[in-house]
Write an enzyme that holds these catalytic residues in place. Structure first.
Site, short mmCIF file in Angstrom:
data_model
loop_
_atom_site.label_atom_id
_atom_site.label_comp_id
_atom_site.label_asym_id
_atom_site.label_seq_id
_atom_site.Cartn_x
_atom_site.Cartn_y
_atom_site.Cartn_z
N ARG A 50 -18.46 -2.20 3.82
CA ARG A 50 -18.96 -3.46 3.28
C ARG A 50 -20.26 -4.25 3.96
O ARG A 50 -20.37 -4.65 2.19
CB ARG A 50 -17.60 -4.36 3.75
CG ARG A 50 -18.13 -5.97 3.62
CD ARG A 50 -17.72 -6.69 4.41
NE ARG A 50 -17.19 -7.99 3.98
CZ ARG A 50 -18.24 -9.10 4.99
NH1 ARG A 50 -18.56 -8.59 5.68
NH2 ARG A 50 -17.93 -10.55 3.82
N GLU A 70 0.71 -0.78 -0.05
CA GLU A 70 -0.09 -0.23 0.72
C GLU A 70 1.24 1.22 -0.11
O GLU A 70 1.04 2.16 -0.60
CB GLU A 70 -0.86 0.04 1.19
CG GLU A 70 -2.48 -1.10 1.11
CD GLU A 70 -1.91 -1.97 1.48
OE1 GLU A 70 -0.08 -2.85 1.80
OE2 GLU A 70 -2.16 -3.38 1.52
#
Lengths: 317, 291
Positions: free
Chosen positions: A170, A61
């Site tokens: 989510r 990342e």
């Protein structure tokens, strides 16, 4: 709530995926980067439609944030995608130096934020990300509330010149914002007008706040519900106008009580219009495994918690 | 988008570059002495590289500078603490007035301790200082050039100590993955860092082998020998466009050009006092006029 019927049940991350796909077709400068979570972030459709503008970055990342910053040099508008924890805490210094301080036009798109990530537990349930991002000078922080608004926000942030943190989640969640409701970065939305108490909310908890307002109405309490989808810059005028009318407020968020939406509203009210404020937020703790509904209940972010907080605020008037 | 015509790199003799190096080293000493802070050691060691880059290798036009850099080669300084040498080279090659070097590290100036875009200094396209981030930026900028159909190159510079940062190796993995063959990374391989020798602090092992294992085309040279440096950098340019990124590992001496600063890590981030500055300047002829 009668005023906002449930149109569908969809995850906000799918709103991001849909918005990115539409944006990619519309704007050839938009590029996307993902750290091995293309399916989870719903970026597959963009990757398939625009393979030359999609960059698989692997589980790395920090590099993804730096590459995104570099892509802006040459006029690209990079959208990075990974979980909220890995979009912020893991790469804070990269964002701080190469994106925020350097003033780069990167859109940091973060899914699986907050407790509603569910069963994966506290390692993935970041509750500090809004605070981390809003502390960075020049960073815009957007937390849309449902599928439709996440799609709108994904498209809108491309037009904003500067770094943006876009937070979504989510689970499947009620879709209640009409697809044609205007969305503007930095402009809070009065979803329900009221005169007794203001419920400020962002993200998934906007739906909970609407439900709480319905419960309060049964007791004769007229709650105003405001969707503060942009945490920074905060729509100070909207906050002050509402609290000026109602005289007390509750803030609702899926975040630590330190550093989030409630923090921003508390500072504004303390400086400009002291008034009773109650915080519905995680009380300085980490999360744990469970279903989203179980977790919101256990950590005090459910409808009865918002109702109780409104009643406490009203008593303090 | 139409492809920009390649800008030509200039051709300057090594004698002339040598004269420029002496002046740049004077600038470094005077800047660091002037504010009694900053990093002279790495700046002096990278002087030949930075002068060769800006006068002989880069295809760039200081007068046409803008952030996007279409139609120009780009350079990113990842080890931002050697800002004195970069600021001197940028000023001396025409990016901003040479007199501005006197403002280094002072309040309300564009010449911040570590380079930044925040104050709008021409020539600087990224903030650096927190180490390990510049290779990722270089990869991104090189990818943008490919997307834009711009045939120009991207160069980065890193300290060898900086290679201890994990992000460097994340970036090193990603460049071959995306066939970034318009990127030339360079490393100031002086073997020293703040706390001592790199081999003692955190050894890098087989450095050429590491880069090769990550899929890079590796070149090495003496980074303080102008002729060898220029030949190697030109060879690196000739190897672009072949599907692989290129790294040039440059053996240098920290503090090069000032006798009492060489052979040690002690002058990594220490400013000379008045007598030391005078001694250093006595070793470095003024060739282009002090600021």
């Amino acid at each position: 709530m009668a005023q906002y019927p449930i149109l569908d049940q969809k995850d906000t991350r799918s709103g991001f995926g849909a918005g990115l796909l539409e944006l990619g077709t519309r704007n050839p400068d938009v590029v996307a980067l993902c750290a091995d979570l293309t399916g989870s972030l719903k970026m597959d459709a963009f990757a398939k439609a625009h393979p030359e503008r999609f960059f698989q970055m692997g589980i790395a990342e920090a590099n993804m944030m730096g590459v995104a910053a570099g892509l802006t040099i040459g006029g690209k508008i990079p959208y990075t995608g990974t979980f909220a924890n890995f979009s912020t805490g893991r790469v804070y210094d990269q964002i701080r130096q190469s994106i925020a301080y350097a003033g780069k036009n990167v859109k940091i798109c973060a899914s699986h934020a907050g407790l509603t990530l569910g069963e994966d537990g506290a390692t993935h349930q970041i509750l500090e990300d809004i605070g981390l991002m809003k502390m960075l000078p020049g960073m815009t922080v957007v937390v849309p509330c449902d599928f439709n608004q996440t799609k709108q926000a994904t498209i809108a942030i491309a037009e904003h010149d500067g770094p943006v943190y876009l937070r979504f989640g989510r689970p499947k969640w009620p879709v209640f914002i009409p697809a044609d409701m205007p969305f503007e970065i930095g402009k809070a939305q009065v979803l329900v007008e009221g005169t007794d108490v203001t419920l400020f909310a962002c993200g998934h908890l906007v739906w909970r706040a609407l439900q709480a307002a319905e419960e309060l109405a049964k007791e004769g309490i007229k709650a105003e519900v405001i969707n503060v989808h942009t945490i920074k810059p905060l729509d100070s005028a909207a906050v002050l106008a509402s609290v000026g009318k109602t005289g007390c407020a509750v803030s609702c968020e899926e975040h630590n009580r330190y550093g989030g939406l409630g923090d921003s509203i508390a500072q504004l009210l303390a400086l400009r219009m002291p008034a009773p404020l109650e915080l519905v937020a995680v009380n300085d703790s980490f999360g744990e495994s469970g279903t989203p509904d179980q977790l919101l209940k256990k950590y005090g972010l459910d409808v009865p918690d918002i109702v109780a907080a409104a009643q406490r605020a009203l008593k303090r008037k | 988008m139409t492809k920009p015509a390649p800008a030509a790199a200039s051709s300057v003799s090594t004698d002339e570059l040598d004269r420029i190096c002496s002046q740049v080293r004077r600038d470094i000493i005077r800047m660091v002495h002037g504010c009694q802070s900053g990093h002279p050691g790495g700046s002096l060691g990278c002087t030949e590289f930075m002068v060769a880059l800006y006068w002989s290798i880069l295809r760039h036009d200081p007068k046409a500078w803008d952030m996007d850099g279409h139609g120009q080669d780009l350079f990113f300084l990842s080890n931002g603490h050697i800002s004195p040498v970069w600021y001197s080279v940028l000023a001396r090659s025409g990016y901003f007035p040479v007199a501005e070097l006197a403002t280094f590290r002072k309040l309300n100036t564009r010449l911040q301790g570590h380079p930044t875009t925040h104050e709008g200094l021409p020539g600087v396209r990224m903030a650096s200082g927190s180490l390990g981030q510049g290779l990722s930026v270089g990869v991104g900028a090189a990818l943008a050039k490919k997307l834009n159909g711009d045939p120009h190159l991207v160069f980065t510079l890193h300290g060898d100590g900086e290679l201890q940062e994990g992000q460097i190796w994340e970036a090193a993995m990603s460049a071959p993955r995306h066939k970034v063959d318009n990127l030339i990374a360079t490393v100031d391989w002086n073997g020293r860092q703040i706390d001592g020798d790199v081999d003692e602090v955190m050894p890098l092992g087989d450095l050429p082998g590491k880069w090769k294992a990550f899929g890079w085309d590796v070149l090495t040279c003496n980074g303080n020998d102008l002729a060898e440096l220029i030949a190697t950098l030109n060879e690196a340019k000739a190897r672009t466009g072949q599907g692989r990124p290129i790294v040039v590992l440059m053996r240098t001496e920290m503090g090069q050009g000032v006798d009492f600063m060489m052979g040690s890590h002690e002058w990594h981030g220490v400013a000379p006092n008045d007598a030391q500055a005078a001694s250093a300047l006595a070793q470095l002829p003024e060739t282009l006029g002090d600021y």
